[in-house]
Design an enzyme around this catalytic site. Structure first.
Site, PDB file in Angstrom:
ATOM      1  N   ASN A  10      -6.913  -4.251  -6.980  1.00  0.00           N
ATOM      2  CA  ASN A  10      -6.878  -3.724  -5.614  1.00  0.00           C
ATOM      3  C   ASN A  10      -8.246  -3.108  -5.334  1.00  0.00           C
ATOM      4  O   ASN A  10      -8.555  -2.031  -5.839  1.00  0.00           O
ATOM      5  CB  ASN A  10      -5.763  -2.675  -5.518  1.00  0.00           C
ATOM      6  CG  ASN A  10      -5.746  -1.965  -4.178  1.00  0.00           C
ATOM      7  OD1 ASN A  10      -6.424  -2.362  -3.240  1.00  0.00           O
ATOM      8  ND2 ASN A  10      -4.960  -0.888  -4.090  1.00  0.00           N
ATOM      9  N   TRP A  11      -9.042  -3.818  -4.544  1.00  0.00           N
ATOM     10  CA  TRP A  11     -10.424  -3.359  -4.326  1.00  0.00           C
ATOM     11  C   TRP A  11     -10.516  -2.253  -3.275  1.00  0.00           C
ATOM     12  O   TRP A  11     -11.602  -1.716  -3.042  1.00  0.00           O
ATOM     13  CB  TRP A  11     -11.314  -4.552  -3.932  1.00  0.00           C
ATOM     14  CG  TRP A  11     -11.447  -5.587  -5.022  1.00  0.00           C
ATOM     15  CD1 TRP A  11     -10.890  -5.524  -6.278  1.00  0.00           C
ATOM     16  CD2 TRP A  11     -12.189  -6.811  -4.967  1.00  0.00           C
ATOM     17  NE1 TRP A  11     -11.238  -6.645  -6.994  1.00  0.00           N
ATOM     18  CE2 TRP A  11     -12.033  -7.454  -6.223  1.00  0.00           C
ATOM     19  CE3 TRP A  11     -12.964  -7.430  -3.987  1.00  0.00           C
ATOM     20  CZ2 TRP A  11     -12.618  -8.692  -6.511  1.00  0.00           C
ATOM     21  CZ3 TRP A  11     -13.555  -8.659  -4.274  1.00  0.00           C
ATOM     22  CH2 TRP A  11     -13.395  -9.278  -5.523  1.00  0.00           C
ATOM     23  N   LYS A  12      -9.410  -1.958  -2.619  1.00  0.00           N
ATOM     24  CA  LYS A  12      -9.371  -0.878  -1.620  1.00  0.00           C
ATOM     25  C   LYS A  12     -10.525  -1.032  -0.611  1.00  0.00           C
ATOM     26  O   LYS A  12     -10.854  -2.152  -0.244  1.00  0.00           O
ATOM     27  CB  LYS A  12      -9.367   0.489  -2.320  1.00  0.00           C
ATOM     28  CG  LYS A  12      -8.241   0.577  -3.371  1.00  0.00           C
ATOM     29  CD  LYS A  12      -8.008   1.964  -3.882  1.00  0.00           C
ATOM     30  CE  LYS A  12      -6.905   1.942  -4.938  1.00  0.00           C
ATOM     31  NZ  LYS A  12      -6.519   3.264  -5.407  1.00  0.00           N
ATOM     32  N   HIS A  96       1.292   0.738  -0.244  1.00  0.00           N
ATOM     33  CA  HIS A  96       0.494   1.481  -1.230  1.00  0.00           C
ATOM     34  C   HIS A  96       0.554   2.975  -0.898  1.00  0.00           C
ATOM     35  O   HIS A  96       0.599   3.360   0.273  1.00  0.00           O
ATOM     36  CB  HIS A  96      -0.951   0.979  -1.200  1.00  0.00           C
ATOM     37  CG  HIS A  96      -1.762   1.532  -2.325  1.00  0.00           C
ATOM     38  ND1 HIS A  96      -2.310   2.793  -2.279  1.00  0.00           N
ATOM     39  CD2 HIS A  96      -2.073   1.021  -3.536  1.00  0.00           C
ATOM     40  CE1 HIS A  96      -2.942   3.019  -3.421  1.00  0.00           C
ATOM     41  NE2 HIS A  96      -2.814   1.962  -4.199  1.00  0.00           N
ATOM     42  N   GLU A  98      -1.592   5.181  -0.777  1.00  0.00           N
ATOM     43  CA  GLU A  98      -2.628   5.667   0.134  1.00  0.00           C
ATOM     44  C   GLU A  98      -2.239   5.402   1.584  1.00  0.00           C
ATOM     45  O   GLU A  98      -2.557   6.185   2.482  1.00  0.00           O
ATOM     46  CB  GLU A  98      -3.981   5.026  -0.230  1.00  0.00           C
ATOM     47  CG  GLU A  98      -4.545   5.675  -1.494  1.00  0.00           C
ATOM     48  CD  GLU A  98      -5.369   4.765  -2.365  1.00  0.00           C
ATOM     49  OE1 GLU A  98      -5.827   3.715  -1.897  1.00  0.00           O
ATOM     50  OE2 GLU A  98      -5.555   5.111  -3.558  1.00  0.00           O
ATOM     51  N   GLU A 168       3.546   2.857  -8.994  1.00  0.00           N
ATOM     52  CA  GLU A 168       2.273   3.572  -9.070  1.00  0.00           C
ATOM     53  C   GLU A 168       2.516   5.061  -8.835  1.00  0.00           C
ATOM     54  O   GLU A 168       2.562   5.511  -7.687  1.00  0.00           O
ATOM     55  CB  GLU A 168       1.313   3.050  -7.996  1.00  0.00           C
ATOM     56  CG  GLU A 168       0.997   1.584  -8.137  1.00  0.00           C
ATOM     57  CD  GLU A 168      -0.340   1.244  -7.509  1.00  0.00           C
ATOM     58  OE1 GLU A 168      -1.199   0.745  -8.218  1.00  0.00           O
ATOM     59  OE2 GLU A 168      -0.529   1.526  -6.317  1.00  0.00           O
ATOM     60  N   SER A 214      -4.703   4.425 -12.802  1.00  0.00           N
ATOM     61  CA  SER A 214      -5.693   4.611 -13.863  1.00  0.00           C
ATOM     62  C   SER A 214      -5.511   3.641 -15.033  1.00  0.00           C
ATOM     63  O   SER A 214      -5.694   4.013 -16.188  1.00  0.00           O
ATOM     64  CB  SER A 214      -5.703   6.067 -14.345  1.00  0.00           C
ATOM     65  OG  SER A 214      -6.075   6.923 -13.272  1.00  0.00           O
ATOM     66  N   GLY A 235      -6.951  -0.353  -9.633  1.00  0.00           N
ATOM     67  CA  GLY A 235      -7.888   0.028  -8.587  1.00  0.00           C
ATOM     68  C   GLY A 235      -9.304   0.079  -9.135  1.00  0.00           C
ATOM     69  O   GLY A 235      -9.968  -0.938  -9.304  1.00  0.00           O
ATOM     70  N   GLY A 236      -9.757   1.283  -9.469  1.00  0.00           N
ATOM     71  CA  GLY A 236     -11.134   1.511  -9.881  1.00  0.00           C
ATOM     72  C   GLY A 236     -11.664   0.516 -10.912  1.00  0.00           C
ATOM     73  O   GLY A 236     -12.765  -0.030 -10.755  1.00  0.00           O
TER      74      GLY A 236
HETATM   75  P1  PGA Z   1      -6.578   3.237  -9.860  1.00  0.00           P
HETATM   76  O1  PGA Z   1      -5.785   2.726  -8.563  1.00  0.00           O
HETATM   77  O2  PGA Z   1      -6.489   2.130 -10.884  1.00  0.00           O
HETATM   78  O3  PGA Z   1      -7.969   3.484  -9.389  1.00  0.00           O
HETATM   79  O4  PGA Z   1      -5.890   4.471 -10.340  1.00  0.00           O
HETATM   80  C1  PGA Z   1      -4.605   1.979  -8.676  1.00  0.00           C
HETATM   81  C2  PGA Z   1      -4.079   1.630  -7.297  1.00  0.00           C
HETATM   82  O5  PGA Z   1      -4.132   2.495  -6.418  1.00  0.00           O
HETATM   83  O6  PGA Z   1      -3.608   0.501  -7.048  1.00  0.00           O
END
Ligand code: PGA
Length: 255
Positions: A10-12, A96, A98, A168, A214, A235-236
């Protein structure tokens, strides 16, 4: 039950089209021909077409990060299923945390987006997860149960079978604080039980449940060793070619 593992990035809201294209080409070189597992990337909307070009002919799949439930209309800032399919997406991330935290996403809007994606032939990756406050108040089971019930309400077996769920925990996203494999497995088993209640005939055993929060090269192996963890939403760590490739190439430790 043999579920094909799914490793999703997930590149956000990261990266220009040039950055996205470079990242996608790097991934094609490293994991574009991987077998026995599915690999997926979810770039920002503006980069979908350049990433689709970069991954064409590889085994990497393309997802968007959101979709609207209506097919057309006055919905500024939203995109329809048909638009995403035109952009060559096969999957879409929905609900998600967010979006729930910052953009007013509710179980009801998650349900509508999920139903529309399924009806239009996109595979939804439906995200659920509790906040730290909820976990500390022992509300994890109640929160996740409500979110799964809410997102999947009214869907038949054939639809449930096609979707992906991502657990998540909000407290683990972007914090470096991963759920332990046991903590994650506990909630994944709960979600699988919910799916058994919502669908019949072994459908729940076929649904992939991803863990997100994470996920890193150094914790993917033990997470994937859990029986109900069928992949990861990253994500990251998905923004780094070598790191994400290591996650895709996870190895389950010998028992
Ligand atoms: P993260 O994000 O791996 O940076 O914790 C995961 C996500 O929000 O899908």
């Amino acid at each position: 039950m043999n579920r094909t593992p799914l490793l999703a990035g997930n590149w956000k809201m990261h990266g220009t089209r040039v950055d996205a294209s470079t990242l996608a080409r790097g991934l094609v070189a490293k994991v574009g021909a991987v077998t026995g597992r599915e690999v997926l990337v979810a770039p920002p909307f503006t980069a979908l077409d350049v990433v689709a070009d970069a991954i064409a002919g590889s085994r990497i799949l393309l997802a968007a990060q959101n979709v609207h439930w209506e097919s057309t209309g006055a919905f500024t800032g939203e995109l329809s299923v048909a638009m995403l399919k035109e952009a060559r997406c096969t999957h879409v991330i929905i609900g998600h945390s967010e979006r729930r935290q910052y953009f007013g996403e509710t179980d009801e809007t998650v349900r509508k987006r999920t139903a529309a994606a399924l009806a239009g032939g996109l595979t939804p990756i439906v995200c659920v997860g509790e906040t730290l406050e909820q976990r500390e108040a022992n509300k994890t089971v109640a929160v996740v149960t409500t979110q799964v019930n809410g997102a999947l309400a009214g869907l038949g077996d054939a639809s449930i079978e096609r979707l992906v769920v991502a657990y998540e925990p909000v407290w683990a996203i972007g914090t470096g604080r991963t759920a332990t494999p046991a903590q994650a497995q506990e909630v994944h088993a709960l979600i699988r039980d919910r799916l058994r209640a919502l669908a019949s005939g072994g459908v729940a055993e076929k649904v992939r449940i991803l863990y997100g929060g994470s996920v890193k090269p150094d914790n993917i192996d033990t997470l994937m060793a859990q029986p109900d963890i069928d992949g990861a939403l990253v994500g990251g760590a998905s923004l780094d070619v070598d790191g994400f490739a290591r996650i895709v190439n996870y190895e389950v430790p010998k028992q």
